[in-house]
Design a protein around this motif. Structure first.
Motif, PDB file in Angstrom:
ATOM      1  N   HIS A  72      97.106  99.816  38.835  1.00  0.00           N
ATOM      2  CA  HIS A  72      96.167  99.959  37.719  1.00  0.00           C
ATOM      3  C   HIS A  72      95.584 101.370  37.611  1.00  0.00           C
ATOM      4  CE1 HIS A  72      96.082  95.714  36.499  1.00  0.00           C
ATOM      5  NE2 HIS A  72      96.363  95.500  37.760  1.00  0.00           N
ATOM      6  N   GLN A  78      96.094 101.751  32.615  1.00  0.00           N
ATOM      7  CA  GLN A  78      94.664 101.782  32.319  1.00  0.00           C
ATOM      8  C   GLN A  78      94.416 101.605  30.821  1.00  0.00           C
ATOM      9  OE1 GLN A  78      93.314 105.444  34.086  1.00  0.00           O
ATOM     10  NE2 GLN A  78      92.815 104.439  36.008  1.00  0.00           N
ATOM     11  N   ASN A  79      95.241 102.230  29.999  1.00  0.00           N
ATOM     12  CA  ASN A  79      95.111 102.054  28.544  1.00  0.00           C
ATOM     13  C   ASN A  79      95.389 100.612  28.148  1.00  0.00           C
ATOM     14  OD1 ASN A  79      94.361 104.660  27.946  1.00  0.00           O
ATOM     15  ND2 ASN A  79      96.451 105.371  27.658  1.00  0.00           N
ATOM     16  N   ASP A  81      95.075  97.956  30.088  1.00  0.00           N
ATOM     17  CA  ASP A  81      93.962  97.144  30.604  1.00  0.00           C
ATOM     18  C   ASP A  81      92.747  97.242  29.685  1.00  0.00           C
ATOM     19  OD1 ASP A  81      95.464  96.360  32.785  1.00  0.00           O
ATOM     20  OD2 ASP A  81      94.514  97.771  34.181  1.00  0.00           O
ATOM     21  N   ARG A  82      92.461  98.454  29.209  1.00  0.00           N
ATOM     22  CA  ARG A  82      91.319  98.652  28.312  1.00  0.00           C
ATOM     23  C   ARG A  82      91.499  97.873  27.016  1.00  0.00           C
ATOM     24  NH1 ARG A  82      90.475 103.541  30.195  1.00  0.00           N
ATOM     25  NH2 ARG A  82      92.163 104.496  29.043  1.00  0.00           N
ATOM     26  N   GLU A  83      92.694  97.950  26.433  1.00  0.00           N
ATOM     27  CA  GLU A  83      92.986  97.238  25.181  1.00  0.00           C
ATOM     28  C   GLU A  83      92.907  95.723  25.392  1.00  0.00           C
ATOM     29  OE1 GLU A  83      93.447  96.614  21.350  1.00  0.00           O
ATOM     30  OE2 GLU A  83      93.207  98.607  22.236  1.00  0.00           O
ATOM     31  N   THR A  85      91.195  94.110  27.702  1.00  0.00           N
ATOM     32  CA  THR A  85      89.789  93.752  27.894  1.00  0.00           C
ATOM     33  C   THR A  85      89.083  93.660  26.548  1.00  0.00           C
ATOM     34  OG1 THR A  85      89.701  94.675  30.114  1.00  0.00           O
ATOM     35  CG2 THR A  85      87.605  94.504  28.927  1.00  0.00           C
ATOM     36  N   LYS A  86      89.350  94.602  25.686  1.00  0.00           N
ATOM     37  CA  LYS A  86      88.723  94.614  24.361  1.00  0.00           C
ATOM     38  C   LYS A  86      89.089  93.346  23.577  1.00  0.00           C
ATOM     39  CE  LYS A  86      89.101  98.580  22.446  1.00  0.00           C
ATOM     40  NZ  LYS A  86      89.629  99.724  21.692  1.00  0.00           N
ATOM     41  N   ARG A  97      85.978  93.646  36.490  1.00  0.00           N
ATOM     42  CA  ARG A  97      87.105  94.132  37.279  1.00  0.00           C
ATOM     43  C   ARG A  97      86.623  94.642  38.631  1.00  0.00           C
ATOM     44  NH1 ARG A  97      90.933  94.540  33.204  1.00  0.00           N
ATOM     45  NH2 ARG A  97      92.569  95.086  34.657  1.00  0.00           N
TER      46      ARG A  97
END
Length: 120
Positions: A72, A78-79, A81-83, A85-86, A97
């Motif tokens: 991760h 990371q991008n 994961d961010r998307e 999560t959003k 996390r």
């Protein structure tokens, strides 16, 4: 539970495979979460929501717990994961996390942080 977004049948085999081959951090955290050990909350592991499979899910709290290993740290991951999560947060879920190493080094703090997200 809304079956339109939870545990799609086509992901069932993959979810079972992930449970069978969990990381050591997932297996360790699961020992603290299973059987309603954490303040009586029921957690599921490798639960799917939409097309995503989350590490741990507590339906009563709409809480998702993700454990992140070295994989991760990759920029593309990371991008993603961010998307992800959003999307999950827009569906009304709370996503928290933890790095895998925290589960081993400071499990008490991890459990306290999880508990802090409960609606007591």
């Amino acid at each position: 539970m809304n079956n339109k977004i939870h545990n799609h049948k086509y992901l069932e085999g993959y979810r079972k495979e992930l449970r069978k081959n969990s990381t050591s951090a997932e297996a360790t955290l699961w020992t603290f979460l299973q059987k309603k050990k954490l303040k009586g909350r029921k957690f599921r592991r490798q639960h799917s929501i939409k097309n995503y499979i989350v590490d741990f899910y507590c339906a009563s709290e709409k809480l998702i717990i993700e454990l992140d290993g070295a994989y991760h740290l990759n920029f593309d991951q990371q991008n993603y994961d961010r998307e992800r999560t959003k999307v999950l947060e827009n569906l009304g879920f709370k996503v928290i996390r933890f790095e895998n190493k925290l589960v081993f080094k400071d499990s008490a703090n991890v459990l306290e942080e999880i508990s802090n997200h409960f609606n007591d």
